[in-house]
Design a protein around this motif. Structure first.
Motif, short mmCIF file in Angstrom:
data_model
loop_
_atom_site.label_atom_id
_atom_site.label_comp_id
_atom_site.label_asym_id
_atom_site.label_seq_id
_atom_site.Cartn_x
_atom_site.Cartn_y
_atom_site.Cartn_z
N THR A 36 -49.34 85.31 -31.42
CA THR A 36 -47.95 85.49 -31.85
C THR A 36 -47.72 86.99 -31.91
O THR A 36 -48.32 87.69 -32.74
CB THR A 36 -47.67 84.83 -33.22
OG1 THR A 36 -48.03 83.45 -33.15
CG2 THR A 36 -46.19 84.95 -33.58
N GLY A 39 -43.42 87.82 -33.10
CA GLY A 39 -42.68 86.57 -33.17
C GLY A 39 -42.71 85.73 -31.90
O GLY A 39 -42.35 84.55 -31.95
N LYS A 41 -44.45 83.47 -29.20
CA LYS A 41 -45.63 82.60 -29.24
C LYS A 41 -46.14 82.35 -27.84
O LYS A 41 -45.39 81.86 -26.98
CB LYS A 41 -45.27 81.28 -29.91
CG LYS A 41 -44.82 81.43 -31.34
CD LYS A 41 -44.47 80.07 -31.94
CE LYS A 41 -44.05 80.23 -33.38
NZ LYS A 41 -44.50 79.13 -34.22
N PHE A 118 -49.75 89.55 -34.36
CA PHE A 118 -49.49 90.99 -34.36
C PHE A 118 -48.07 91.26 -34.83
O PHE A 118 -47.13 90.60 -34.38
CB PHE A 118 -49.64 91.53 -32.93
CG PHE A 118 -49.27 92.99 -32.78
CD1 PHE A 118 -50.22 93.99 -32.88
CD2 PHE A 118 -47.94 93.36 -32.54
CE1 PHE A 118 -49.87 95.33 -32.75
CE2 PHE A 118 -47.58 94.70 -32.41
CZ PHE A 118 -48.55 95.69 -32.51
N ARG A 119 -47.94 92.24 -35.71
CA ARG A 119 -46.62 92.70 -36.14
C ARG A 119 -46.60 94.22 -36.29
O ARG A 119 -47.52 94.81 -36.85
CB ARG A 119 -46.26 92.12 -37.51
CG ARG A 119 -45.71 90.71 -37.46
CD ARG A 119 -44.26 90.67 -37.05
NE ARG A 119 -43.76 89.30 -36.94
CZ ARG A 119 -42.54 89.00 -36.48
NH1 ARG A 119 -41.71 89.95 -36.08
NH2 ARG A 119 -42.15 87.75 -36.40
N THR B 66 -41.07 89.14 -42.51
CA THR B 66 -41.44 88.23 -41.41
C THR B 66 -42.47 87.22 -41.91
O THR B 66 -43.30 87.54 -42.78
CB THR B 66 -42.06 88.98 -40.21
OG1 THR B 66 -43.28 89.61 -40.62
CG2 THR B 66 -41.11 90.04 -39.65
N ASP B 68 -45.10 84.59 -39.88
CA ASP B 68 -45.65 84.00 -38.67
C ASP B 68 -46.69 82.97 -39.07
O ASP B 68 -47.33 83.10 -40.11
CB ASP B 68 -46.31 85.07 -37.79
CG ASP B 68 -45.32 86.10 -37.27
OD1 ASP B 68 -44.30 85.69 -36.68
OD2 ASP B 68 -45.57 87.31 -37.44
N PHE B 69 -46.89 81.97 -38.22
CA PHE B 69 -47.87 80.93 -38.56
C PHE B 69 -48.47 80.38 -37.28
O PHE B 69 -47.83 80.41 -36.21
CB PHE B 69 -47.21 79.79 -39.36
CG PHE B 69 -46.11 79.12 -38.60
CD1 PHE B 69 -44.83 79.65 -38.60
CD2 PHE B 69 -46.37 78.00 -37.83
CE1 PHE B 69 -43.82 79.07 -37.84
CE2 PHE B 69 -45.36 77.40 -37.08
CZ PHE B 69 -44.08 77.95 -37.09
N GLN B 70 -49.69 79.90 -37.38
CA GLN B 70 -50.36 79.21 -36.28
C GLN B 70 -51.24 78.12 -36.88
O GLN B 70 -51.81 78.32 -37.96
CB GLN B 70 -51.26 80.17 -35.48
CG GLN B 70 -50.51 81.20 -34.65
CD GLN B 70 -51.44 82.12 -33.87
OE1 GLN B 70 -52.66 82.00 -33.95
NE2 GLN B 70 -50.84 83.05 -33.13
N PHE B 81 -49.00 84.55 -41.79
CA PHE B 81 -49.07 86.01 -41.77
C PHE B 81 -47.70 86.53 -42.22
O PHE B 81 -46.69 86.19 -41.64
CB PHE B 81 -49.38 86.44 -40.33
CG PHE B 81 -49.65 87.91 -40.13
CD1 PHE B 81 -50.94 88.41 -40.23
CD2 PHE B 81 -48.63 88.78 -39.80
CE1 PHE B 81 -51.20 89.76 -40.01
CE2 PHE B 81 -48.88 90.13 -39.58
CZ PHE B 81 -50.17 90.62 -39.68
#
Lengths: 123, 123
Positions: A36, A39, A41, A118-119, B66, B68-70, B81
């Protein structure tokens, strides 16, 4: 190797490869791997490397500030959490980033990246 | 619930509890849970909550930027995250942070935090 040495060796290898030859990161991902990126994917080694090599800069240099790690299931897996900054070619300022990896052991005694998030950390 | 809804509900619940009654976070951790907080390593729900409640500020407010997820193994597990900023009582400026959680399913259909890594992102 102890877990701290594994985490640091992985981080060193990952960003050295990213900065030197992004396409060579393919060897660190499998078909089940997920990225990700800001944002977006992406799944699978080929798609992940296509994404990383298509980022709109040719050269960059990562500087690592912190590396944290924890064991995480399944046995032999490891979470690695990185903060640092990123210098793009031709830019005078750096971008701060955070990134996490879930590393899974391979039968060969190495690791692959199952999860990668990653952000950029905008100021 | 879909994974995105689960991730956002967890993040909302976690930081609302942190900002409102840190001691109540005990219910989200188990004995095997690990926290790495600014490099300090703590294991177990009681020790983690002791750490969080002993941080040198009484009140704080998290603002999330933000999430994020997986999915991540074992089945039903999820990586989350987060990036955001943190306002401490009496301070005019905010601190940026990044944090990751590895959530594990419970038999009751809820989640607990197996892994938690927190870092401030210094400018």
């Amino acid at each position: 190797m102890d877990p701290e040495a594994v985490a640091k060796a992985f981080v060193d290898h990952y960003y050295r490869t990213f900065d030197g030859n992004r396409a060579a990161l393919a060897g660190l991902y499998h078909d089940a791997s997920m990225l990700t990126f800001e944002g977006d994917k992406i799944q699978g080694a080929a798609a992940i490397v296509a994404k990383l090599t298509s980022l709109p800069f040719q050269q960059c240099a990562h500087a690592i500030s912190t590396v944290d790690f924890q064991p995480s299931g399944p046995p032999g897996g490891m979470l690695v959490f990185v903060s640092g900054s990123l210098q793009l070619a031709g830019e005078s300022h750096t971008l701060k980033f955070s990134q996490m990896f879930h590393l899974m052991p391979t039968p060969q005694g190495s690791f692959y990246v199952l999860n990668d998030i990653f952000r950029l950390n905008y100021a």
